[in-house]
Design an enzyme around this catalytic site. Structure first.
Site, PDB file in Angstrom:
ATOM      1  N   GLU A  41       0.882  -1.176   0.000  1.00 53.16           N
ATOM      2  CA  GLU A  41       0.000   0.000   0.000  1.00 53.16           C
ATOM      3  C   GLU A  41       0.915   1.219   0.000  1.00 53.16           C
ATOM      4  O   GLU A  41       1.462   1.595   1.039  1.00 53.16           O
ATOM      5  CB  GLU A  41      -0.894  -0.017   1.254  1.00 53.16           C
TER       6      GLU A  41
ATOM      7  N   CYS B  61      -2.134   9.643   2.426  1.00 49.82           N
ATOM      8  CA  CYS B  61      -1.686   9.069   1.151  1.00 49.82           C
ATOM      9  C   CYS B  61      -2.658   9.350   0.012  1.00 49.82           C
ATOM     10  O   CYS B  61      -2.263   9.411  -1.143  1.00 49.82           O
ATOM     11  CB  CYS B  61      -1.475   7.571   1.295  1.00 49.82           C
TER      12      CYS B  61
HETATM   13  P1  NAD Z   1       8.150   4.715   5.067  1.00 47.98           P
HETATM   14  O1  NAD Z   1       8.166   3.879   3.841  1.00 47.98           O
HETATM   15  O2  NAD Z   1       9.310   5.589   5.346  1.00 47.98           O
HETATM   16  O3  NAD Z   1       8.005   3.766   6.372  1.00 47.98           O
HETATM   17  C1  NAD Z   1       6.998   2.805   6.481  1.00 47.98           C
HETATM   18  C2  NAD Z   1       7.500   1.688   7.388  1.00 47.98           C
HETATM   19  O4  NAD Z   1       8.646   1.086   6.793  1.00 47.98           O
HETATM   20  C3  NAD Z   1       7.905   2.125   8.778  1.00 47.98           C
HETATM   21  O5  NAD Z   1       7.426   1.184   9.721  1.00 47.98           O
HETATM   22  C4  NAD Z   1       9.431   2.128   8.725  1.00 47.98           C
HETATM   23  O6  NAD Z   1      10.037   1.798   9.951  1.00 47.98           O
HETATM   24  C5  NAD Z   1       9.728   1.067   7.693  1.00 47.98           C
HETATM   25  N1  NAD Z   1      10.964   1.357   6.945  1.00 47.98           N
HETATM   26  C6  NAD Z   1      11.442   2.592   6.596  1.00 47.98           C
HETATM   27  N2  NAD Z   1      12.584   2.474   5.893  1.00 47.98           N
HETATM   28  C7  NAD Z   1      12.818   1.142   5.778  1.00 47.98           C
HETATM   29  C8  NAD Z   1      13.858   0.375   5.169  1.00 47.98           C
HETATM   30  N3  NAD Z   1      14.869   0.973   4.534  1.00 47.98           N
HETATM   31  N4  NAD Z   1      13.785  -0.959   5.250  1.00 47.98           N
HETATM   32  C9  NAD Z   1      12.774  -1.569   5.880  1.00 47.98           C
HETATM   33  N5  NAD Z   1      11.772  -0.906   6.501  1.00 47.98           N
HETATM   34  C10 NAD Z   1      11.786   0.437   6.452  1.00 47.98           C
HETATM   35  O7  NAD Z   1       6.777   5.518   5.020  1.00 47.98           O
HETATM   36  P2  NAD Z   1       6.230   6.609   6.048  1.00 47.98           P
HETATM   37  O8  NAD Z   1       7.094   7.820   5.974  1.00 47.98           O
HETATM   38  O9  NAD Z   1       5.997   5.991   7.374  1.00 47.98           O
HETATM   39  O10 NAD Z   1       4.801   6.892   5.418  1.00 47.98           O
HETATM   40  C11 NAD Z   1       4.603   7.784   4.369  1.00 47.98           C
HETATM   41  C12 NAD Z   1       4.426   7.089   3.043  1.00 47.98           C
HETATM   42  O11 NAD Z   1       3.474   6.056   3.148  1.00 47.98           O
HETATM   43  C13 NAD Z   1       3.901   8.009   1.962  1.00 47.98           C
HETATM   44  O12 NAD Z   1       4.577   7.753   0.770  1.00 47.98           O
HETATM   45  C14 NAD Z   1       2.435   7.613   1.835  1.00 47.98           C
HETATM   46  O13 NAD Z   1       1.847   7.887   0.590  1.00 47.98           O
HETATM   47  C15 NAD Z   1       2.488   6.168   2.118  1.00 47.98           C
HETATM   48  N6  NAD Z   1       1.213   5.710   2.655  1.00 47.98           N
HETATM   49  C16 NAD Z   1       0.439   4.899   1.892  1.00 47.98           C
HETATM   50  C17 NAD Z   1      -0.780   4.481   2.375  1.00 47.98           C
HETATM   51  C18 NAD Z   1      -1.681   3.580   1.588  1.00 47.98           C
HETATM   52  O14 NAD Z   1      -2.649   3.095   2.166  1.00 47.98           O
HETATM   53  N7  NAD Z   1      -1.444   3.352   0.319  1.00 47.98           N
HETATM   54  C19 NAD Z   1      -1.210   4.900   3.626  1.00 47.98           C
HETATM   55  C20 NAD Z   1      -0.386   5.719   4.368  1.00 47.98           C
HETATM   56  C21 NAD Z   1       0.829   6.116   3.876  1.00 47.98           C
END
Ligand code: NAD
Length: 459
Positions: free
Chosen positions: A211, A245
């Site tokens: 997602e 998002c």
């Molecule tokens: P992110 O990808 O930075 O982090 C999400 C999760 O991944 C966190 O739990 C984090 O600890 C983990 N993570 C981060 N870097 C990682 C790595 N290198 N390796 C493994 N795990 C890692 O996202 P965010 O900043 O928490 O959220 C914002 C993003 O999420 C935006 O792009 C938004 O559009 C998207 N989002 C999508 C939805 C959806 O339903 N499609 C909903 C909410 C947010």
């Protein structure tokens, strides 16, 4: 805290192997316990969300706790029927047989969630995973520590840790978890990390739901109700201070409508948040200094039509409208994910398509128009995860609609029964009767072709 991820996975595999989660009564019992606990802790969750980034309580109930309570109630009510094997018509080639689709849990699942709706986006997939009979390791976001701590408390209160457990931490913990072998991974977050998750899943061919995000266009044509359109766009964009998002990322407004529509936006921003939104209790803050800096760098004084004020100490960025920033500017390069809304203009349908074609397939697309033909054309001629005509964000709120992206905005979908289906392998089984055995399919084939073709017609 140091986690032994291999041991956690092994213990969950053992728990799954006992077969307890295959019992629908067991699943319903734990989901009922979860419902009780989340109802009891609703105020604590709202307080944690406020502590993390001043999420207004009304928004917390509307978009986080309330949705989860409804989702739990629905799942508990419907689970017995969802989990039943579904009988389908047999193929005539198979006659006589009873054909069924069995919903089978995958096994040991990993859920990684983001910070922007840190409670709802963690618990919603968890409900689907548990309902479908899986075990779950949940890794909530480290960026919202207060909410993640409450999540961990709720989970340890409700579940046997070998069934469902929360593992808190940042990237290193996430990486350790991804190095394990899972039966399913459900990830919500950025496109960049989504690709890391997909890579980690590939060696074991672990199925994934991703997602992700994207740059969501919001088209406003001259045949729209400007006041109502502005009200719905202002709500969908500045909800959660734009950290959503599926928020509109940028507007594409018909050129002749730009002046009047900007005026309408200004009025609606004032109506929602007053003259100074920083003083409004209905406007959240940016989650971290890192995101504040990223967003502040997008605001160029000569492009500001509305807002533009920032306060670093308060992590505050005003609801801001930018005037036609260049495509290579910070605001138009990637997903904004904050309370900044650029206006671009169009003169022809081609302008709209060209603008949208600058980006990967978005998670959402919105079109405001009273011209049905135009609105339908926008919906059918672009590929996007989901969206709305004459509204923003609200498609998220109907559990009957699968929620998910397409292309770079994601793989798979969930919500309501779709969550149960996402976390279930659909196992097709036929039960062949023995009282009749039509000889057609068996060798020797000589002289049977005509009959075969006849049967294939009714396949
Ligand atoms: P992110 O990808 O930075 O982090 C999400 C999760 O991944 C966190 O739990 C984090 O600890 C983990 N993570 C981060 N870097 C990682 C790595 N290198 N390796 C493994 N795990 C890692 O996202 P965010 O900043 O928490 O959220 C914002 C993003 O999420 C935006 O792009 C938004 O559009 C998207 N989002 C999508 C939805 C959806 O339903 N499609 C909903 C909410 C947010």
């Amino acid at each position: 805290m140091e986690y032994n991820c291999s041991e956690i996975v092994l213990n969950q595999q053992k728990f799954f192997a006992t077969g307890r989660t295959k019992n629908v009564h067991f699943r319903k019992t734990v989901l009922k316990k979860l419902l009780k606990e989340v109802q009891k802790r609703e105020n604590d969750i709202c307080d944690a969300l406020y502590a993390d980034f001043k999420k207004p309580k009304f928004e917390a109930v509307m978009t986080e706790t309330g949705i989860i309570i409804s989702e739990l109630r629905l799942t508990i009510r419907k689970l017995t029927s969802w989990a039943k094997a579904k009988r389908v018509f047999p193929s005539i080639l198979n006659f006589p047989s009873k054909d069924r689709i069995h919903s089978e849990p995958y096994g040991t699942t990993l859920i990684i969630s983001p910070w922007n709706y840190p409670y709802q986006l963690a618990i919603a997939p968890l409900i689907g995973a548990v309902a479908a009979g899986n075990t779950v390791v949940l890794k909530p976001s480290e960026v919202t520590p207060n909410t993640s701590a409450i999540l961990a408390e709720i989970i340890s209160e409700v579940f046997d840790e070998n069934h469902v457990t929360a593992v808190q931490g940042g990237v290193p913990v996430s990486e350790k978890l991804l190095a394990e072998r899972w039966d399913y991974i459900f990830f919500t977050g950025s496109v960049h990390v989504g690709k890391i998750v997909a890579k980690a899943a590939a060696p074991n061919l672990t199925p994934v739901t991703l997602e992700l995000g994207g740059k969501n266009p919001c088209i406003v044509d001259i045949h729209s109700d400007f006041k109502l359109a502005a009200k719905r766009i202002v709500w969908g964009k500045f909800l959660n201070a734009g950290q959503t998002c599926i928020a509109p990322d940028y507007l594409i407004v018909q050129a002749q409508a730009k002046f009047d529509f900007t005026k309408a936006l200004n009025e609606e921003i004032k109506a929602a948040f007053g003259e100074n939104p920083q003083e409004s209790s209905d406007f959240a803050r940016i989650v971290s200094k890192k995101h504040f800096d990223r967003l502040a760098s997008m605001i160029k004084a000569d492009e500001v039509l509305i807002g533009g004020e920032t306060d670093e100490d308060d992590l505050y960025i005003a609801p801001t409208i930018l005037d036609e920033p260049a495509l290579d500017s910070e605001a138009m390069k990637d997903e904004i994910f904050g309370p900044i809304l650029p206006i671009q203009v169009y003169n022809s349908l081609e302008d709209i398509s060209n603008m949208i074609a600058n980006y990967e397939k978005p998670l959402a697309l919105y079109v405001f128009s009273n011209d049905d033909k135009f609105a339908n054309r926008m919906i059918t001629s672009h590929s996007f995860g989901g969206g709305a005509i004459n509204d923003t964000v609200m498609h998220f709120g109907n559990h009957r609609l699968p929620f998910g992206g397409v292309g770079e905005s994601g793989i798979g979908a969930y919500h309501g029964k779709h969550s149960f289906d996402t976390f279930s392998h659909k196992k097709s089984v036929i039960k062949k009767a023995n009282w009749l055995d039509i000889p057609l399919r068996y060798a020797p084939y000589k002289g049977k072709m005509k009959l075969l073709k006849f049967f294939l017609k009714y396949f």
